[in-house]
Design a protein around this motif. Structure first.
Motif, PDB file in Angstrom:
ATOM      1  N   GLU A   1       0.828  -1.203   0.000  1.00  0.00           N
ATOM      2  CA  GLU A   1       0.000   0.000   0.000  1.00  0.00           C
ATOM      3  C   GLU A   1       0.866   1.258   0.000  1.00  0.00           C
ATOM      4  O   GLU A   1       0.573   2.234  -0.698  1.00  0.00           O
TER       5      GLU A   1
ATOM      6  N   GLU B   1       2.391   1.777  -3.458  1.00  0.00           N
ATOM      7  CA  GLU B   1       1.425   2.307  -4.413  1.00  0.00           C
ATOM      8  C   GLU B   1       1.132   3.776  -4.137  1.00  0.00           C
ATOM      9  O   GLU B   1       1.012   4.588  -5.057  1.00  0.00           O
TER      10      GLU B   1
ATOM     11  N   HIS C   1      -4.288   5.228 -10.716  1.00  0.00           N
ATOM     12  CA  HIS C   1      -4.567   3.814 -10.439  1.00  0.00           C
ATOM     13  C   HIS C   1      -3.787   3.332  -9.219  1.00  0.00           C
ATOM     14  O   HIS C   1      -4.305   2.562  -8.406  1.00  0.00           O
ATOM     15  N   ASP C   2      -2.539   3.792  -9.091  1.00  0.00           N
ATOM     16  CA  ASP C   2      -1.740   3.444  -7.904  1.00  0.00           C
ATOM     17  C   ASP C   2      -2.420   3.923  -6.628  1.00  0.00           C
ATOM     18  O   ASP C   2      -2.490   3.200  -5.628  1.00  0.00           O
TER      19      ASP C   2
ATOM     20  N   GLN D   1      -5.519   4.458  -6.214  1.00  0.00           N
ATOM     21  CA  GLN D   1      -6.721   3.653  -5.991  1.00  0.00           C
ATOM     22  C   GLN D   1      -6.362   2.303  -5.380  1.00  0.00           C
ATOM     23  O   GLN D   1      -7.060   1.812  -4.477  1.00  0.00           O
ATOM     24  N   GLU D   2      -5.264   1.697  -5.843  1.00  0.00           N
ATOM     25  CA  GLU D   2      -4.840   0.423  -5.263  1.00  0.00           C
ATOM     26  C   GLU D   2      -4.361   0.586  -3.826  1.00  0.00           C
ATOM     27  O   GLU D   2      -4.477  -0.335  -3.017  1.00  0.00           O
TER      28      GLU D   2
ATOM     29  N   GLU E   1      -5.798   2.441  -1.854  1.00  0.00           N
ATOM     30  CA  GLU E   1      -7.035   2.812  -1.150  1.00  0.00           C
ATOM     31  C   GLU E   1      -6.975   4.240  -0.619  1.00  0.00           C
ATOM     32  O   GLU E   1      -7.634   4.590   0.353  1.00  0.00           O
TER      33      GLU E   1
ATOM     34  N   LEU F   1     -11.758   1.875  -7.537  1.00  0.00           N
ATOM     35  CA  LEU F   1     -10.898   0.884  -8.172  1.00  0.00           C
ATOM     36  C   LEU F   1     -11.699  -0.136  -8.984  1.00  0.00           C
ATOM     37  O   LEU F   1     -11.226  -0.613 -10.022  1.00  0.00           O
TER      38      LEU F   1
END
Length: 285
Positions: free
Chosen positions: A66, A69, A200-201, A203-204, A206, A211
């Motif tokens: 996490e 990302e 996108h990172d 979103q991954e 969180e 996502l």
């Protein structure tokens, strides 16, 4: 790989031109004694850029998924902001770059060795740090498990160094204004893909939601492991199943940025000759 080659070429050529202008001016004015401090400043700037890139690459490996990302997404957005500013800055000031560097170099020559080292370091260091950050973000975005993205960057940088040398020797002359305009536009397209990947990172990680809200999924039509899927990924950072937010951010960045980039600029009143639109490298003395 082409997208990363373009980054290495475009960013590396800017740094090469700065070096050419500094070195050629000293040679032309008979100040070869100042070459060593200039090369020292350039060497420190290159070492700093390499160290910064290494810190980003290896330092992030110790983080949780996490955190990796979140860091990657945040730095990707920062990198896109910096490269966008740089593209517009170069488009606006390329014609005056030589005069600006000459003025700084004249002042440094009067102040001594330390000032010469600092002038070269600051002139090249900024380009180096921007390049390291954007290259790291782009390689991360287009990473396919191979060394292709990094190889593309290295080939681009080597090409830039070779062109810089040829410019300095007077062997090659091209319209640099047009070169930076079209490569700048292509770089904006690459940056749009890096920005979408950065979202996108996040979103991954969180950090932001959405996502699972896919805008479309054409993975069956454009498999990521196919040659054309790999080509699109390498050139445009194309993703066959982007989220809605990725598509929205991509469009909101790409369309207005290209529109502003190609919008006609009003020439300054002091620019009389159309030849001023051409950036050139000073001749050797």
């Amino acid at each position: 790989m082409f997208g990363n080659y373009l980054i290495g070429l475009r960013e590396g050529l800017e740094a090469s031109l700065v070096v050419c202008i500094l070195i050629a001016y000293l040679v032309k004015t008979g100040r070869r004694d100042a070459l060593l401090p200039i090369w020292a400043g350039i060497g420190v700037a290159v070492a700093l850029a390499l160290g910064f890139g290494s810190a980003l690459t290896f330092g992030s490996q110790e983080l949780t998924f996490e955190a990796q990302e979140a860091l990657g997404g945040s730095l990707s957005i920062v990198a896109v902001g910096l490269v966008t500013w740089m593209v517009f800055w170069m488009r606006r000031t390329a014609r005056h770059l030589k005069a600006e560097l000459h003025g700084k170099l004249d002042s440094a020559l009067q102040m001594g060795t330390a000032a010469l080292v600092a002038t070269a370091f600051l002139a090249v260091g900024r380009e180096g740090l921007e390049t390291a950050l954007f290259v790291w973000a782009s390689v991360r975005a287009s990473h396919d498990g191979s060394h292709g993205p990094l190889l593309g960057v290295i080939l681009g940088l080597l090409t830039a160094v070779a062109l810089g040398w040829l410019f300095y020797k007077g062997t090659v002359r091209i319209n640099l204004a047009k070169f930076f305009t079209w490569t700048g536009a292509m770089l904006v397209v690459v940056a749009a893909g890096v920005l979408a990947y950065g979202v996108h990172d996040l979103q991954e990680a969180e950090f932001i939601g959405g996502l699972r809200d896919k805008a479309f999924d054409i993975s069956a039509t454009v498999p990521p492991d196919s040659w054309y899927g790999t080509l699109l990924k390498g050139v445009l950072n194309f993703q066959p199943d982007p989220t809605v937010l990725q598509v929205v951010v991509w469009l909101l960045y790409l369309v207005p940025t290209l529109a502003f980039f190609f919008a006609p600029t009003r020439p300054a009143s002091r620019d009389k000759a159309p030849a001023a639109d051409k950036a050139t490298v000073p001749e050797q003395g």
